[in-house]
Design an enzyme around this catalytic site. Structure first.
Site, mmCIF file in Angstrom:
data_model
loop_
_atom_site.group_PDB
_atom_site.id
_atom_site.type_symbol
_atom_site.label_atom_id
_atom_site.label_comp_id
_atom_site.label_asym_id
_atom_site.label_seq_id
_atom_site.Cartn_x
_atom_site.Cartn_y
_atom_site.Cartn_z
ATOM 1 N N ALA A 149 0.812 -1.215 0.000
ATOM 2 C CA ALA A 149 0.000 0.000 0.000
ATOM 3 C C ALA A 149 0.848 1.268 0.000
ATOM 4 C CB ALA A 149 -0.957 -0.007 1.191
ATOM 5 N N THR A 150 2.053 1.221 0.552
ATOM 6 C CA THR A 150 2.902 2.410 0.521
ATOM 7 C C THR A 150 3.220 2.775 -0.925
ATOM 8 O OG1 THR A 150 3.877 1.867 2.655
ATOM 9 C CG2 THR A 150 5.139 3.364 1.255
ATOM 10 N N ASN A 229 -5.834 3.561 10.447
ATOM 11 C CA ASN A 229 -5.003 2.518 11.042
ATOM 12 C C ASN A 229 -4.765 2.696 12.539
ATOM 13 O OD1 ASN A 229 -3.586 4.703 9.569
ATOM 14 N ND2 ASN A 229 -1.838 3.969 10.733
ATOM 15 N N GLN A 257 -6.379 -0.809 5.470
ATOM 16 C CA GLN A 257 -6.962 -1.386 6.690
ATOM 17 C C GLN A 257 -8.431 -1.780 6.492
ATOM 18 O OE1 GLN A 257 -5.259 -2.147 9.316
ATOM 19 N NE2 GLN A 257 -3.413 -0.909 9.130
ATOM 20 N N SER A 277 -3.297 -3.730 0.555
ATOM 21 C CA SER A 277 -2.082 -4.374 1.054
ATOM 22 C C SER A 277 -2.387 -5.817 1.434
ATOM 23 C CB SER A 277 -1.585 -3.610 2.282
ATOM 24 O OG SER A 277 -0.445 -4.222 2.800
ATOM 25 N N THR A 317 9.182 -7.655 -12.973
ATOM 26 C CA THR A 317 8.647 -9.021 -12.922
ATOM 27 C C THR A 317 7.864 -9.196 -11.632
ATOM 28 O OG1 THR A 317 10.563 -9.824 -14.130
ATOM 29 C CG2 THR A 317 9.306 -11.463 -12.911
ATOM 30 N N CYS A 402 5.105 2.526 11.936
ATOM 31 C CA CYS A 402 6.193 3.321 11.366
ATOM 32 C C CYS A 402 6.527 4.552 12.195
ATOM 33 C CB CYS A 402 5.873 3.731 9.945
ATOM 34 S SG CYS A 402 4.257 4.438 9.773
HETATM 35 C C1 LIG Z 1 -3.702 2.935 6.321
HETATM 36 C C2 LIG Z 1 -2.416 2.347 5.819
HETATM 37 N N1 LIG Z 1 -1.922 2.739 4.633
HETATM 38 C C3 LIG Z 1 -0.794 2.235 4.138
HETATM 39 C C4 LIG Z 1 -0.060 1.300 4.824
HETATM 40 C C5 LIG Z 1 1.214 0.774 4.235
HETATM 41 O O1 LIG Z 1 1.026 -0.515 3.737
HETATM 42 P P1 LIG Z 1 2.233 -1.444 3.282
HETATM 43 O O2 LIG Z 1 2.832 -1.969 4.548
HETATM 44 O O3 LIG Z 1 1.599 -2.509 2.445
HETATM 45 O O4 LIG Z 1 3.173 -0.617 2.508
HETATM 46 C C6 LIG Z 1 -0.532 0.855 6.060
HETATM 47 C C7 LIG Z 1 0.232 -0.132 6.844
HETATM 48 O O5 LIG Z 1 0.854 0.171 7.841
HETATM 49 C C8 LIG Z 1 -1.729 1.396 6.562
HETATM 50 O O6 LIG Z 1 -2.203 1.023 7.747
#
Ligand SMILES: Cc1ncc(COP(=O)(O)O)c(C=O)c1O
Ligand code: FES
Length: 478
Positions: A149-150, A229, A257, A277, A317, A402
């Site tokens: 997701a990042t 989150n 989430q 994610s 890939t 994080c």
């Molecule tokens: C709301 C939200 N967005 C993005 C992320 C990032 O996801 P990923 O760990 O798959 O990069 C998270 C995960 O911590 C999240 O909770």
């Protein structure tokens, strides 16, 4: 002998709770482990040793440790109880089963179009894409695989405005978004774009009229997350989608989430882009997806260029084991949705009732518009960090993984209007598919004991008990 080894390995490598789910058959995983001659030497954290010196005593003077608490070590092993499901979820053994095929037989590159090795892997990748799309009512062609997701949030928040930059210069997001959304937006500002960061009300929800007022002629994107989150609140996606469509602005939602946990329908909600994610839904880490609407078509400038895979939007890939594990995890969220929902709701209610019965506690975020698997509670007159230290037998966090390295109070709770003290005394509890009722009972009881213990040490608490209004005190500066 082989049987014993595989059972041994399973018990050491899978969370004890999964072993408790007798209905889940671990097939390839146990076959794989039992047919290898590797000497497994897992070293689970020995929580009893780790907490011997830090575990406080109960009000009656008896030391609290896992040994004498309600938890049976023989059943649960020696690692802390896992209640940090928003940071990540354990891989479902059925997902691992799927993934192992790609490390043994199915090793072809899914982009190899000239032979059977490529075709057979590609077929599996496309099955995964279908399952992932189905969860949100999308067309499989609208799913682009990414590393998580990042990456997807970066791709959407930077990619869409960059594509339309000749005519559009403005995006809208909210103050409580995940750091990767906020940081991507800051980067856009450096490139000359304008960003509006919408405030939220004390429940953590954005105000729809503020959103509508913030939309300008040159707005190209609104990015509002589905489930937060830290506090689990669900934003009014359907209403946001309506406003965006009315003003012909693209609507992106960070669904990390929410995906697989609450009902999401990209067509009903007019969602144009969604970040997903895998590791939040019992799939592997390092893989995710971007839903990109085809009609009306959303254009974006890719952030990774190269061989043109994934409709040219994300070159590189694919990792078939990760992608297909993710696909299996998505399939399981559909197959188990009723079961997960009932289970998580029941445990969540129990936890909330148990913790709110402690005096001077409060649930953060809307009590109604919320995903029950994320419970954020403030314990007044206690430092969140000291409570976390006193709860070494429970894996918890005071905010997003994080930012938990920094001791800053949560910016999300601040946006809700919480003062520093309250933001500092908050803890997030994440409940998931494999959390057990016994674990929740243990957590409620452990927190009761330790909150009492820590408050007994607090001079503020003593003053509160004496009936002194802390707000009336003029503290001397230092
Ligand atoms: C709301 C939200 N967005 C993005 C992320 C990032 O996801 P990923 O760990 O798959 O990069 C998270 C995960 O911590 C999240 O909770
Ligand atoms: S909880 Fe104490 S510093 Fe953040």
């Amino acid at each position: 002998m082989i049987k014993k080894l595989s059972l041994d390995v399973c018990q050491k490598y899978f969370p004890s709770q999964i072993i408790g789910r007798k209905d889940i058959k671990i097939l390839a995983a146990t076959r794989f482990f039992s047919s290898t001659s590797v000497d497994f030497k897992p070293s689970p954290t020995n929580i009893n040793n780790a907490t011997v010196n830090t575990t406080p005593t109960a009000p009656d003077g008896s030391p609290i440790s896992l040994k004498n608490a309600e938890r049976d070590d023989n059943l649960y092993g020696t690692r802390p109880i896992y209640l940090d499901m928003q940071a990540t979820t354990p891989v479902d053994p059925r997902v691992l089963d799927k993934m192992l095929q790609f490390y043994t037989g199915l090793y072809g590159n899914p982009h190899s179009s000239t032979h059977a090795y490529g075709w057979e892997t590609e077929k599996e990748v496309e099955k995964a894409r279908e399952n992932i799309a189905k969860v949100i009512g999308a067309d499989p062609k609208e799913i682009i695989f990414t590393s998580g997701a990042t990456e997807t949030n970066n791709m959407c928040i930077k990619g869409v405005p960059r594509f339309y930059k000749k005519t559009k210069k403005h995006i809208i997001t909210a103050q409580t978004e995940h750091k990767c959304v906020l940081d991507s937006a800051r980067h856009l500002q450096d490139e000359g774009f304008d960003v509006t960061y919408l405030p939220v009300n004390s429940n953590g929800l954005i105000e729809l009229d503020q959103l509508e007022k913030a939309i300008r002629k040159d707005t190209c994107l609104v990015s509002i997350m589905a489930v937060n989150n830290e506090i689990g609140v669900i934003q009014p996606l359907e209403e946001i989608g309506k406003i965006c469509r009315k003003h012909k602005v693209f609507f992106h939602t960070d669904g990390a989430q929410a995906y697989g946990k609450i009902p999401l329908d990209v067509n009903k909600y007019n969602i144009d882009l969604m970040s997903i994610s895998s590791h939040k839904i019992y799939g592997p880490k390092g893989v995710g997806a971007c839903f990109v609407r085809r009609r009306p078509r959303v254009r974006l400038e890719p952030i990774i260029n190269g061989g043109g895979q994934e409709r040219g939007l994300r070159s590189g890939t694919l990792a078939p084991a990760a992608v297909c594990g993710f696909g299996e995890a998505a399939r399981l969220t559909m197959a188990e949705s009723e079961r997960d929902k009932k289970h998580i709701e029941k445990l969540s209610n129990k936890l909330i009732n148990g913790l709110l019965s402690i005096e001077h506690t409060q649930l953060n975020g809307s009590p109604i518009h919320r995903y029950p698997g994320c419970v954020n509670i403030s314990f007044a007159y206690i430092e969140g960090e000291s409570l976390l230290m006193a709860l070494k037998d429970i894996a918890l966090s005071s905010g997003s993984a994080c930012t938990s390295a920094s001791l800053e109070p949560s910016y999300v709770l601040h946006a809700l209007g919480a003062d520093d003290a309250l933001a500092h005394s908050s803890i997030r509890f994440g409940i998931g598919r494999f959390t057990t009722e016994e674990e929740i009972d243990y957590v409620i009881s452990a927190i009761n004991h330790r909150v009492t213990f820590l408050r007994e040490l607090s001079p503020l608490w003593e003053m509160v008990k004496e009936g002194i209004d802390l707000n009336s005190i003029e503290w001397s500066g230092h």
